[in-house]
Motif scaffolding. Structure first.
Motif, PDB file in Angstrom:
ATOM      1  N   LYS A 107      41.877  37.822  54.007  1.00  0.00           N
ATOM      2  CA  LYS A 107      40.913  38.612  54.795  1.00  0.00           C
ATOM      3  C   LYS A 107      39.919  39.318  53.873  1.00  0.00           C
ATOM      4  O   LYS A 107      38.729  39.372  54.174  1.00  0.00           O
ATOM      5  CB  LYS A 107      41.662  39.643  55.641  1.00  0.00           C
ATOM      6  N   LEU A 108      40.408  39.857  52.755  1.00  0.00           N
ATOM      7  CA  LEU A 108      39.539  40.567  51.823  1.00  0.00           C
ATOM      8  C   LEU A 108      38.607  39.627  51.063  1.00  0.00           C
ATOM      9  O   LEU A 108      37.468  39.982  50.762  1.00  0.00           O
ATOM     10  CB  LEU A 108      40.376  41.388  50.832  1.00  0.00           C
ATOM     11  N   ASP A 109      39.091  38.432  50.741  1.00  0.00           N
ATOM     12  CA  ASP A 109      38.267  37.441  50.043  1.00  0.00           C
ATOM     13  C   ASP A 109      38.871  36.056  50.244  1.00  0.00           C
ATOM     14  O   ASP A 109      39.886  35.723  49.613  1.00  0.00           O
ATOM     15  CB  ASP A 109      38.165  37.757  48.555  1.00  0.00           C
ATOM     16  N   SER A 110      38.246  35.272  51.083  1.00  0.00           N
ATOM     17  CA  SER A 110      38.787  33.944  51.416  1.00  0.00           C
ATOM     18  C   SER A 110      38.718  32.968  50.245  1.00  0.00           C
ATOM     19  O   SER A 110      39.313  31.897  50.293  1.00  0.00           O
ATOM     20  CB  SER A 110      38.045  33.359  52.623  1.00  0.00           C
ATOM     21  N   ARG A 111      38.021  33.334  49.169  1.00  0.00           N
ATOM     22  CA  ARG A 111      37.941  32.449  47.996  1.00  0.00           C
ATOM     23  C   ARG A 111      39.147  32.589  47.079  1.00  0.00           C
ATOM     24  O   ARG A 111      39.369  31.757  46.213  1.00  0.00           O
ATOM     25  CB  ARG A 111      36.665  32.740  47.199  1.00  0.00           C
ATOM     26  N   VAL A 112      39.932  33.652  47.249  1.00  0.00           N
ATOM     27  CA  VAL A 112      41.117  33.872  46.408  1.00  0.00           C
ATOM     28  C   VAL A 112      42.324  33.259  47.112  1.00  0.00           C
ATOM     29  O   VAL A 112      42.649  33.622  48.235  1.00  0.00           O
ATOM     30  CB  VAL A 112      41.360  35.374  46.158  1.00  0.00           C
ATOM     31  N   GLU A 113      42.952  32.321  46.439  1.00  0.00           N
ATOM     32  CA  GLU A 113      44.133  31.661  46.988  1.00  0.00           C
ATOM     33  C   GLU A 113      45.396  32.380  46.529  1.00  0.00           C
ATOM     34  O   GLU A 113      45.431  32.941  45.427  1.00  0.00           O
ATOM     35  CB  GLU A 113      44.212  30.205  46.533  1.00  0.00           C
ATOM     36  N   THR A 114      46.423  32.340  47.356  1.00  0.00           N
ATOM     37  CA  THR A 114      47.741  32.851  46.976  1.00  0.00           C
ATOM     38  C   THR A 114      48.671  31.661  46.840  1.00  0.00           C
ATOM     39  O   THR A 114      48.783  30.849  47.756  1.00  0.00           O
ATOM     40  CB  THR A 114      48.276  33.834  48.036  1.00  0.00           C
ATOM     41  N   LEU A 115      49.304  31.558  45.699  1.00  0.00           N
ATOM     42  CA  LEU A 115      50.242  30.473  45.418  1.00  0.00           C
ATOM     43  C   LEU A 115      51.651  31.049  45.400  1.00  0.00           C
ATOM     44  O   LEU A 115      51.948  31.947  44.604  1.00  0.00           O
ATOM     45  CB  LEU A 115      49.933  29.831  44.066  1.00  0.00           C
TER      46      LEU A 115
END
Length: 159
Positions: A107-115
């Protein structure tokens, strides 16, 4: 360059954390282990002590860097030029919290992925809290934390 941030309190770093760092370092060009300064927690080790311990146990990993931060993780991720946040999962019980965490990051930044990386089965029960509890009672923590952390815990608990 593919940069990932592995955030946490790491109070102290365990062999489970170290497993995630080592595996992340094989996947990414650079992994930043980011020690969170959380004023809402009362840590055993200061941010400086945690950072020093992690530097000591990751010193042989050329693409691993250790840093500390406070504030929003998404801001820190931008500051470090990272694209990915690594999160370790021990068991299904971790998943709900981590899903909320990843959803907020998106939500804060859709370009940051969580792995999400599953912890090695031999560490699936392990947490910093359990290590501190056992160490505070003088129990054997060999094989649960790196030797430098064992020594630091012994110093904190006076044995």
């Amino acid at each position: 360059m593919r940069v990932a941030v592995y955030p946490g309190s790491f109070d102290p770093i365990t062999n489970g954390h170290l497993d995630i760092v080592q595996r992340g370092a094989r996947v990414f060009d650079r992994v930043v282990v980011a020690v969170l300064h959380n004023s809402q927690k009362n840590p055993l080790f200061s941010v400086e002590e945690r950072t020093r311990l992690i530097q000591e146990v990751t010193g042989d990993m050329k693409n691993v860097e250790v840093d500390s931060f406070d504030g929003l993780l998404v801001d820190y991720v931008h500051q470090r030029g990272a694209q990915v946040v690594i999160r370790g999962l021990r068991a299904v019980t971790d998943f709900e919290y981590e899903l909320q965490f990843a959803s907020m990051m998106r939500k804060l930044d859709s370009r940051v992925e969580t792995l999400f990386m599953m912890t090695n089965n031999q560490y699936s029960f392990l947490s910093s809290g359990i290590v501190k509890e056992v160490a505070s009672g003088g129990g054997d923590i060999k094989g649960l934390v790196p030797e430098a952390v064992e020594q630091a815990l012994a110093g904190k608990y006076g044995y």
